[in-house]
Design an enzyme around this catalytic site. Structure first.
Site, PDB file in Angstrom:
ATOM      1  CE  LYS A  53      -0.423   0.009   5.050  1.00 21.72           C
ATOM      2  NZ  LYS A  53      -1.341  -0.001   6.200  1.00 21.72           N
TER       3      LYS A  53
ATOM      4  NE  ARG B 183      -6.950   0.583  11.601  1.00 18.33           N
ATOM      5  CZ  ARG B 183      -5.709   0.483  11.116  1.00 18.33           C
ATOM      6  NH1 ARG B 183      -4.904   1.544  11.117  1.00 18.33           N
ATOM      7  NH2 ARG B 183      -5.251  -0.664  10.650  1.00 18.33           N
TER       8      ARG B 183
ATOM      9  CE1 TYR C  52       9.255  32.095  -1.680  1.00 16.07           C
ATOM     10  CE2 TYR C  52       9.743  29.746  -1.601  1.00 16.07           C
ATOM     11  CZ  TYR C  52       9.250  30.847  -2.275  1.00 16.07           C
ATOM     12  OH  TYR C  52       8.752  30.694  -3.543  1.00 16.07           O
TER      13      TYR C  52
ATOM     14  CG  MET D 117       5.981  23.056  -3.858  1.00 19.08           C
ATOM     15  SD  MET D 117       4.557  23.771  -4.696  1.00 19.08           S
ATOM     16  CE  MET D 117       3.551  24.246  -3.294  1.00 19.08           C
TER      17      MET D 117
END
Length: 377
Positions: free
Chosen positions: A37, A135, A271, A319
Site C-alpha cells: 500500500k 478501528r 524564503y 516546494m
C-alpha cells in the site's frame, strides 16, 4: 534518462533480502501477503510487487481500490486484498477486476452479493475482526458468529479469509498483542466449533512476524502480512535494538546540485529569512522540495552527504527546491547529494530523519511523492 535532477533510489537486492528475512521468520508452510500500500511505502508498488512475487509472495495487500487497480493492470492473476474500507459503489469494480475486499458488516456483504449475482460472477472477501485496536472490524462475540453464518450463506460471495490487526506488537512488553491473539484464537475456535473454517487466517504484521513467531499465539495463522520490514525498517526503535533479524536499507532520497553560486555576506537565503550569511557563502541549489516529500522543517536541521562529505541543508525547504552550504566541500554542479539513505554513505537514514521530526519511518518514506522517479538498482 532522468526527467528531473532528483529521484528515489531503490535497492532491489535489499528488497529481496528483507522479503526472505520475513519468509524465514514464519512457519515453513505459511504464505506471505506482501503489503504494498501507499506505493509500496514510497518504493514503487509495481516494481516492489514484481520483486516480491518473484521471491514467492502469495498475495498482495493494498489500502485502496486505485492501488489495487494499478497492480491488477500488471499482475492479472495475483490475489490482491484491499485491506481498507471499500465503499459500496466500488462493488462492480471489485468484481470485474477479481479483487478481494475486506468486509465487516452484513449490510455491505448483501450489497456485494447482489452485485456479484447481477454480474454472474463471485467476489472474494476477508472478514475483519476487531480484537483490540478499535478501528474497523466485527466484535469477536456470539452475535458476530451469527452474522458470519449469514454472510457465508450469501450467494455470489466467497468468504475466503478472516483476519485481525495487531496495534502494539512493536512494544517491548507484548501483553496487549498477546491478548489480541488470545481473543482472535478463541474466536477462531468458536467458529471451528460451528464448523466454520477459512482458507486464510492472518494477523501478524511486521512487528508480529519479528517478535511473536516463536510462541503458540500464531498456531491458527497461515498467512502473514509484512509491511515496513520489507522496506528495511523495524517497527520501532526498541525492536531494532532487540531483534535478531537483519534488515537492509532499501530507500535513498537523492538530488543533484543544479547550480552553485557565491552569496555575499549579509544576505538571506530562501524564503522567510531563515538563513543569514555571516560571511561570503557558497550555496548549492537542489531540485527537490517539500512537494517531493522532503519536509520543510528539515532546513537548518540536517546534514546531507556529498561525495562522502557532510554538508548542512540550510534555509527553509521550498516546494520544489532546497539549499546546501558548500563551503569547504568538494562539489560541482551535477554532483549527487544524498538527503537520506544507507548509513554507509554517511547520510542519515530515514529512521533518523523520522526521529528528528518526532514521527516514524513509515511516514518519512511513504510520503515521497510520485513525481520523483524511482531508480531501481
Amino acid at each position: 534518462m532522468l526527467r528531473r535532477a532528483s529521484f528515489v533510489e531503490v535497492d532491489t537486492s535489499s528488497l529481496r533480502h528483507n522479503f526472505h528475512a520475513a519468509k524465514n521468520a514464519i512457519p515453513k508452510d505459511a504464505h506471505i501477503m506482501a503489503v504494498v500500500k501507499a506505493n509500496a511505502y514510497g518504493v514503487g508498488a509495481l516494481k516492489a510487487s514484481e520483486v516480491f512475487l518473484q521471491e514467492g509472495a502469495h498475495y498482495l495487500g493494498v489500502a485502496t481500490l486505485d492501488e489495487a487497480l494499478e497492480l491488477r493492470s500488471c499482475f492479472p492473476k495475483t490475489p490482491i486484498l484491499i485491506l481498507g474500507y471499500s465503499p459500496n459503489s466500488n462493488a462492480q469494480m471489485l468484481i470485474d477486476n477479481n479483487l478481494t475486499a475486506m468486509i465487516f458488516s452484513l449490510e455491505q456483504a448483501g450489497v456485494f452479493s447482489q452485485a456479484a449475482l447481477k454480474s454472474q460472477k463471485h467476489l472474494k472477501v476477508h472478514l475483519k475482526i476487531d480484537t483490540g485496536m478499535h478501528r474497523l472490524g466485527l466484535e469477536p462475540n456470539f452475535k458476530s458468529i451469527e452474522m458470519i453464518k449469514k454472510i457465508r450463506a450469501l450467494n455470489g460471495l466467497e468468504v475466503e479469509g478472516i483476519f485481525t490487526h495487531l496495534s502494539n506488537a512493536n512494544a517491548n512488553i507484548k501483553t496487549h498483542a498477546k491478548n489480541q491473539m488470545k481473543i482472535f484464537n478463541a474466536f477462531l475456535e468458536q467458529l471451528l466449533d460451528q464448523k466454520i473454517e477459512f482458507q486464510y487466517r492472518h494477523a501478524y504484521n511486521s512487528a508480529g512476524i519479528l517478535s511473536l513467531c516463536n510462541n503458540n499465539e500464531n498456531r491458527f495463522l497461515n498467512l502473514y502480512r509484512p509491511g515496513i520490514m520489507l522496506y528495511g525498517f523495524y517497527p520501532s526503535n526498541e525492536m531494532k535494538q532487540s531483534c535478531q533479524t537483519i534488515l537492509n536499507n532499501v530507500v535513498s532520497l537523492k538530488a543533484k546540485i543544479v547550480q552553485i553560486k557565491r552569496v555575499k555576506k549579509g544576505e538571506f537565503v530562501g524564503y522567510g529569512k531563515h538563513f543569514y550569511t555571516n560571511e561570503e557563502t557558497l550555496i548549492g541549489t537542489l531540485a527537490l522540495g517539500y512537494a517531493d516529500g522532503l519536509v520543510r522543517d528539515l532546513g537548518n536541521r540536517i546534514q546531507v552527504a556529498i561525495n562522502n562529505q557532510l554538508a548542512p541543508l540550510i534555509g527553509k525547504v521550498c516546494m520544489d527546491q532546497c539549499f546546501v552550504k558548500l563551503d569547504g566541500i568538494e562539489a560541482k554542479e551535477g554532483d549527487e547529494v544524498i538527503l537520506f539513505g544507507d548509513k554507509s554513505t554517511k547520510a542519515n537514514d530515514a529512521n533518523e530523519i523520522a526521529m528528528l521530526l518526532n514521527t516514524i519511518p513509515y511516514e518519512t518514506i511513504s510520503t515521497l511523492s510520485k513525481r520523483l522517479e524511482r531508480v531501481y538498482v
